[in-house]
Each structure stands twice: as C-alpha cells, then as structure tokens.
Design an enzyme around this catalytic site. Sequence first.
Site, PDB file in Angstrom:
ATOM      1  N   LYS A   1       0.872  -1.187   0.000  1.00  0.00           N
ATOM      2  CA  LYS A   1       0.000   0.000   0.000  1.00  0.00           C
ATOM      3  C   LYS A   1       0.905   1.232   0.000  1.00  0.00           C
ATOM      4  O   LYS A   1       1.678   1.431   0.930  1.00  0.00           O
ATOM      5  CB  LYS A   1      -0.875  -0.061   1.261  1.00  0.00           C
ATOM      6  CG  LYS A   1      -1.299   1.279   1.839  1.00  0.00           C
ATOM      7  CD  LYS A   1      -2.654   1.695   1.364  1.00  0.00           C
ATOM      8  CE  LYS A   1      -3.076   3.036   1.954  1.00  0.00           C
ATOM      9  NZ  LYS A   1      -2.516   4.199   1.270  1.00  0.00           N
TER      10      LYS A   1
ATOM     11  N   GLU B   1       7.807   1.587  12.141  1.00  0.00           N
ATOM     12  CA  GLU B   1       8.789   2.687  12.138  1.00  0.00           C
ATOM     13  C   GLU B   1       7.992   3.978  12.100  1.00  0.00           C
ATOM     14  O   GLU B   1       7.230   4.211  11.158  1.00  0.00           O
ATOM     15  CB  GLU B   1       9.726   2.595  10.940  1.00  0.00           C
ATOM     16  CG  GLU B   1      10.777   1.504  11.049  1.00  0.00           C
ATOM     17  CD  GLU B   1      11.679   1.633  12.263  1.00  0.00           C
ATOM     18  OE1 GLU B   1      11.828   2.750  12.806  1.00  0.00           O
ATOM     19  OE2 GLU B   1      12.219   0.607  12.697  1.00  0.00           O
TER      20      GLU B   1
ATOM     21  N   GLU C   1       6.866  16.207  17.057  1.00  0.00           N
ATOM     22  CA  GLU C   1       7.379  16.140  15.689  1.00  0.00           C
ATOM     23  C   GLU C   1       6.670  17.155  14.796  1.00  0.00           C
ATOM     24  O   GLU C   1       5.443  17.262  14.839  1.00  0.00           O
ATOM     25  CB  GLU C   1       7.152  14.729  15.128  1.00  0.00           C
ATOM     26  CG  GLU C   1       7.718  14.559  13.729  1.00  0.00           C
ATOM     27  CD  GLU C   1       7.530  13.155  13.169  1.00  0.00           C
ATOM     28  OE1 GLU C   1       6.393  12.637  13.217  1.00  0.00           O
ATOM     29  OE2 GLU C   1       8.511  12.587  12.684  1.00  0.00           O
TER      30      GLU C   1
ATOM     31  N   CYS D   1      12.520  11.229   8.172  1.00  0.00           N
ATOM     32  CA  CYS D   1      12.284  10.772   9.551  1.00  0.00           C
ATOM     33  C   CYS D   1      13.536  10.928  10.391  1.00  0.00           C
ATOM     34  O   CYS D   1      13.462  11.029  11.605  1.00  0.00           O
ATOM     35  CB  CYS D   1      11.813   9.327   9.546  1.00  0.00           C
ATOM     36  SG  CYS D   1      12.790   8.294   8.473  1.00  0.00           S
TER      37      CYS D   1
HETATM   38  P1  NAP Z   1       0.654   8.218   8.039  1.00  0.00           P
HETATM   39  O1  NAP Z   1      -0.382   9.249   7.875  1.00  0.00           O
HETATM   40  O2  NAP Z   1       0.665   7.405   9.276  1.00  0.00           O
HETATM   41  O3  NAP Z   1       0.539   7.282   6.770  1.00  0.00           O
HETATM   42  C1  NAP Z   1       1.420   6.196   6.565  1.00  0.00           C
HETATM   43  C2  NAP Z   1       0.723   5.137   5.735  1.00  0.00           C
HETATM   44  O4  NAP Z   1      -0.335   4.574   6.498  1.00  0.00           O
HETATM   45  C3  NAP Z   1       0.073   5.678   4.463  1.00  0.00           C
HETATM   46  O5  NAP Z   1       0.194   4.727   3.447  1.00  0.00           O
HETATM   47  C4  NAP Z   1      -1.369   5.838   4.872  1.00  0.00           C
HETATM   48  O6  NAP Z   1      -2.284   5.811   3.800  1.00  0.00           O
HETATM   49  C5  NAP Z   1      -1.529   4.612   5.733  1.00  0.00           C
HETATM   50  N1  NAP Z   1      -2.687   4.650   6.624  1.00  0.00           N
HETATM   51  C6  NAP Z   1      -3.430   5.698   7.016  1.00  0.00           C
HETATM   52  N2  NAP Z   1      -4.424   5.289   7.841  1.00  0.00           N
HETATM   53  C7  NAP Z   1      -4.274   3.953   7.974  1.00  0.00           C
HETATM   54  C8  NAP Z   1      -4.962   2.944   8.693  1.00  0.00           C
HETATM   55  N3  NAP Z   1      -6.009   3.219   9.469  1.00  0.00           N
HETATM   56  N4  NAP Z   1      -4.525   1.673   8.582  1.00  0.00           N
HETATM   57  C9  NAP Z   1      -3.468   1.360   7.834  1.00  0.00           C
HETATM   58  N5  NAP Z   1      -2.776   2.265   7.119  1.00  0.00           N
HETATM   59  C10 NAP Z   1      -3.169   3.543   7.196  1.00  0.00           C
HETATM   60  O7  NAP Z   1       2.131   8.835   7.936  1.00  0.00           O
HETATM   61  P2  NAP Z   1       2.692   9.788   6.780  1.00  0.00           P
HETATM   62  O8  NAP Z   1       2.093  11.136   6.990  1.00  0.00           O
HETATM   63  O9  NAP Z   1       2.568   9.135   5.453  1.00  0.00           O
HETATM   64  O10 NAP Z   1       4.241   9.821   7.097  1.00  0.00           O
HETATM   65  C11 NAP Z   1       4.804  10.735   7.972  1.00  0.00           C
HETATM   66  C12 NAP Z   1       5.192  10.055   9.260  1.00  0.00           C
HETATM   67  O11 NAP Z   1       5.995   8.918   8.955  1.00  0.00           O
HETATM   68  C13 NAP Z   1       6.039  10.903  10.176  1.00  0.00           C
HETATM   69  O12 NAP Z   1       5.597  10.750  11.485  1.00  0.00           O
HETATM   70  C14 NAP Z   1       7.439  10.322  10.023  1.00  0.00           C
HETATM   71  O13 NAP Z   1       8.266  10.497  11.135  1.00  0.00           O
HETATM   72  C15 NAP Z   1       7.142   8.889   9.790  1.00  0.00           C
HETATM   73  N6  NAP Z   1       8.230   8.203   9.119  1.00  0.00           N
HETATM   74  C16 NAP Z   1       9.016   7.383   9.864  1.00  0.00           C
HETATM   75  C17 NAP Z   1      10.075   6.714   9.284  1.00  0.00           C
HETATM   76  C18 NAP Z   1      10.915   5.794  10.101  1.00  0.00           C
HETATM   77  O14 NAP Z   1      11.669   5.032   9.526  1.00  0.00           O
HETATM   78  N7  NAP Z   1      10.819   5.809  11.405  1.00  0.00           N
HETATM   79  C19 NAP Z   1      10.345   6.890   7.922  1.00  0.00           C
HETATM   80  C20 NAP Z   1       9.529   7.759   7.193  1.00  0.00           C
HETATM   81  C21 NAP Z   1       8.468   8.406   7.795  1.00  0.00           C
HETATM   82  P3  NAP Z   1      -2.859   7.184   3.173  1.00  0.00           P
HETATM   83  O15 NAP Z   1      -1.692   7.902   2.629  1.00  0.00           O
HETATM   84  O16 NAP Z   1      -3.798   6.710   2.142  1.00  0.00           O
HETATM   85  O17 NAP Z   1      -3.512   7.928   4.311  1.00  0.00           O
END
Ligand code: NAP
Length: 480
Positions: free
Chosen positions: A172, A247, A382, A281
């Site tokens: 996904k 992560e 964050e 991140c």
């Molecule tokens: P997000 O909103 O949590 O979305 C991540 C993924 O989860 C997307 O594919 C999203 O789909 C999906 N998603 C949303 N609701 C869901 C649900 N109920 N069940 C399953 N999947 C669901 O995060 P983001 O805004 O894309 O990314 C930013 C965050 O990622 C930041 O907090 C950053 O720190 C973190 N990050 C961490 C790392 C690491 O290695 N630690 C690396 C990169 C990013 P949709 O896009 O369709 O909503």
Amino acid sequence: MPEVFRNYINGEWVDGPTFENRNPANTDEVVGLFVKGSAADVHRAADAAQAAFPGWSNMPGPARGALLFKVADILEKKFDQLGEEMCREEGKTVPEAKGEVRRAINIFRYFGSEGSRLPGHLVPSERDRVHMFAIRKPIGVIGLINPWNFPIAIPAWKLAPALICGNTVIMKPASVSPLSSWRIVEACHEAGIPKGVVNYLAGSGSEIGNALVSAKALKAVSFTGSCEIGEWLHAEASKRRLRIQLEMGGKNPTIVLADCDFKAAVENVCNAAFFSTGQKCTATSRAIVEESIYDKFVDALKERTAKLKVGNGMESGIDIGPAVDQGQLDTDLKYIEIGKQEGARLVLGGNRLTGGAYDKGYFVEPTIFADVTENMRLAQEEVFGPVLAVMKAKDFPDAMRIANNIPFGLSASVQTTNLSRVFEFVYGCEAGLLTVNLPSAGVEYQLPFGGTKESSFGPKEQGPAAMDFYSDYKTVYLKY
Ligand code: NAP
C-alpha cells in the site's frame, strides 16, 4: 488527460474509480490518476498472495534473487524518469530524488544477493552423531504500508527482503506519493515475478488498513508512518497475533560541542534540518548547542540557512522543495505559531512563501527558532517540516540529558573532536541511529535501520537484520 495508474492484483492491472495525485510544487499539474482500491480488492489480493505462496516460497533462493536483479536492472534503465517523477509527486529536488532511486536499485541488488545465502545457523551438538542446524523459512502473506516521504526507498527496503525470504505481499503506497512504488511493481511485472506474489493497492489508508488487518491470509504487517496510525495498527494486529514492525515519528537531536569542527557542524545541521524540506524521519529538529559557542553557532547557522534556495525541485540550483501537501504545510505553519506563542526567538523564516510560482505550491521558509527550552512543544513534538529548534546546553552532560528527554528515539548526531565524548554519546544516547560529525539524516542500506522508544517497534529494517522480520527459523536435530 493524465495517465491512469491501475492497481495490481494476481498479476493483472485492475480498474476502478480514481483519485488525483498533484505536484506539490505546482498544484495545477496532475501527476497521475490512481485507482482507489477497496476492501474487496484487499481480500482478493490476500487470496491471490496466499495462492502464490507455495510456488514462490519453494523457488530456490538464487532464482528469486535473479528476479530481484532483473527488477533492479529495469529500474536502472528508467533512472532519470524515476527521479523526475518522484520530484513531481513528492516535491524533493531531482538530485535528492535520484539519490533515492539509486538507493532503491542498490537495495534490490543487495537482497537479490541474499538469495544465494539466506543465512541460518549450523552449530556443533553436545551429543554424539547429532547434526543440528536452523534454516530460515518465510512467513506467508505480508502487508507493506508505506509513508510518502521516501516513496521509492522505503517500499524497496520492505519489498526486497520480504520477497527474497519467500513471502508474498500486498503493498500500500501513501496516497500523496503512489507513483514511485507503482514503478517498482511495474518492474516486478516486467521482470516476470509470478502472478500473485506482489500485489499493489493504492487508496484510502483507513479502508485498506482495516481490510488488511482482517484479511484471513495475512500473517504480518510492516508499517512506516505516524505514531497515531502505528499504534492503531499495533492494537489491531495484536488481536490476531500478526507479526508487526513499526517505524514511526522522531524528534532527532544534533549535539554541537564547543570542540567541534565549527564549519562542518554548521553545514551538517543545516543539511539535516532543511534538506528534503525537513521531511526525513531522520532529520534534525533540535540542535543542542554548548553554551560557549551558542551565539556564534546561531549566527552562523542563520547565515548559512538564509542562502538556501526554495522552489520547484525540477529547476537546477534549488536546494529545498515544497511541503508535500496542504496538510503538512498547515502543520509547519501551526508549529511556527506555537513556537512564537511559547516565547522561542524566531531567528530566520517563519512564513509561507508567496508570489509568482510560489502561489502554486506549498512552499515555506526554512525556519530557525533559538532559545527553545525543554518543555516547549517545539522541543517535544514532531513537526516533519523545515522548522528547527535550537537549544542551549551548559555542557556535554546537560546536552545528553536534553537530547534524551523526549519520547522518541530514531536518530541522533554529535559534532565533536573529542573521542571520549563520541563514545559517551554512542553508549548513552537513546536513539537507534547515531551519526558522528555527519548529518543525522543520510543512512545506507547495508546496516540495521530503526529507532527505540516510541519511534519504533519490532525487528529492525534493512541490512542483514531485515531478514529477522521477514523469516522464521525451523530448527532441526538429526541423529545419524
Ligand atoms: P501516516 O499518515 O501514518 O501514513 C502512513 C501510511 O499509512 C500511508 O500509506 C497511509 O495511507 C496509511 N494509513 C493511514 N491510515 C491507515 C490505517 N487506518 N490503517 C493502515 N494504514 C493507514 O504517515 P505519513 O504522513 O505518510 O508519514 C509521515 C510520518 O511517517 C512521520 O511521522 C514520520 O516520522 C514517519 N516516518 C518514519 C520513518 C521511520 O523510519 N521511522 C520513515 C519515514 C516516515 P494514506 O496515505 O492513504 O492515508
């Protein structure tokens, strides 16, 4: 008419209603239309992945590896195109995007080679004429949920180890940057990876996420994204005892000590805080600076950061692109307001960029707040944007205390020429990824990746450690 990118289930490209993916640097441009997958699609994909599992997992590891090498070759042929597409869907500059494409290609080759190793254990028995060993076995159908900020590297570092261990997957992408991982799936199709092994579903996170955790065939989920969604997934996955890897967020510190190489430290903090618009991140969001060089450091960082050129990353000479979407821009501006209200000293930036081409995108000035103190939200939460908090520390122990005084523990950096301080940092800093005299961001794929505390949960990604999540052991005691 923009191109339509269909979902991929059981080796077939699948149609359906679509959603738009727009360029964050120029919202007039629709990068592509993506088919919005449904819960029913998830269940079909899970069934297809389960049906494909016996064939794929019984294929010899080197043969699976050969297919990953083919994927790498196909991506390499499209190298320039992939870099430009990523810039248009996510906003990072073309050189940064190409660096990420290179990393994805290397990841497929790295794990392709693992197909000829798939290391287990062979140890001597205490007993006479007993041969004992443990071999790796795949888990089954795995859900891979990706964030938007590294739209090709993160899908690659989940997919390649999952496949080489013999698993089948449902992938996904994040809805704001689905194209780069779609290209990986296209490459898997062209490389001849058997039908059902790789399935791709773009669409609503909550709909697909809910269906995934209830899909009977699913055995594990690897997730990268926000803490909020990660926690929800963890709770749901635990009900079914799904294996899970999370992560999530960070609030990464760079400690700058008085004995550092000053110029290099300024450059490293500027790079880690602002490149990729602070949307890594592992980006630095807190610079913790020793008192005796604090004022000089803030002035030098301001001067260096003011030279950064913000704009459309397709143009040469641009250092920083836009925020990825309206939501992230709003978050950046919200935290700038919070910083002002909390009494932090705004040193640079603080505004949305407007006028001319800026009006078409989500551009924000690189922003530095000084005199941020530990309890401010700017020091604890964050932002995930180009907003840096600079904090003053009395000395090294004080800097370490401040660095560790947060719920997160993804990456951290120290800038110093004192070897003892380096080791005290390495052993005492509560983070999973540490850098010394380098930016806090900018990791390679050959070593374990991941954080501690609230940033991560489960086995690490990347490097040899990646195999631990995507495989299990079968232990054999054999009397001959
Ligand atoms: P997000 O909103 O949590 O979305 C991540 C993924 O989860 C997307 O594919 C999203 O789909 C999906 N998603 C949303 N609701 C869901 C649900 N109920 N069940 C399953 N999947 C669901 O995060 P983001 O805004 O894309 O990314 C930013 C965050 O990622 C930041 O907090 C950053 O720190 C973190 N990050 C961490 C790392 C690491 O290695 N630690 C690396 C990169 C990013 P949709 O896009 O369709 O909503």
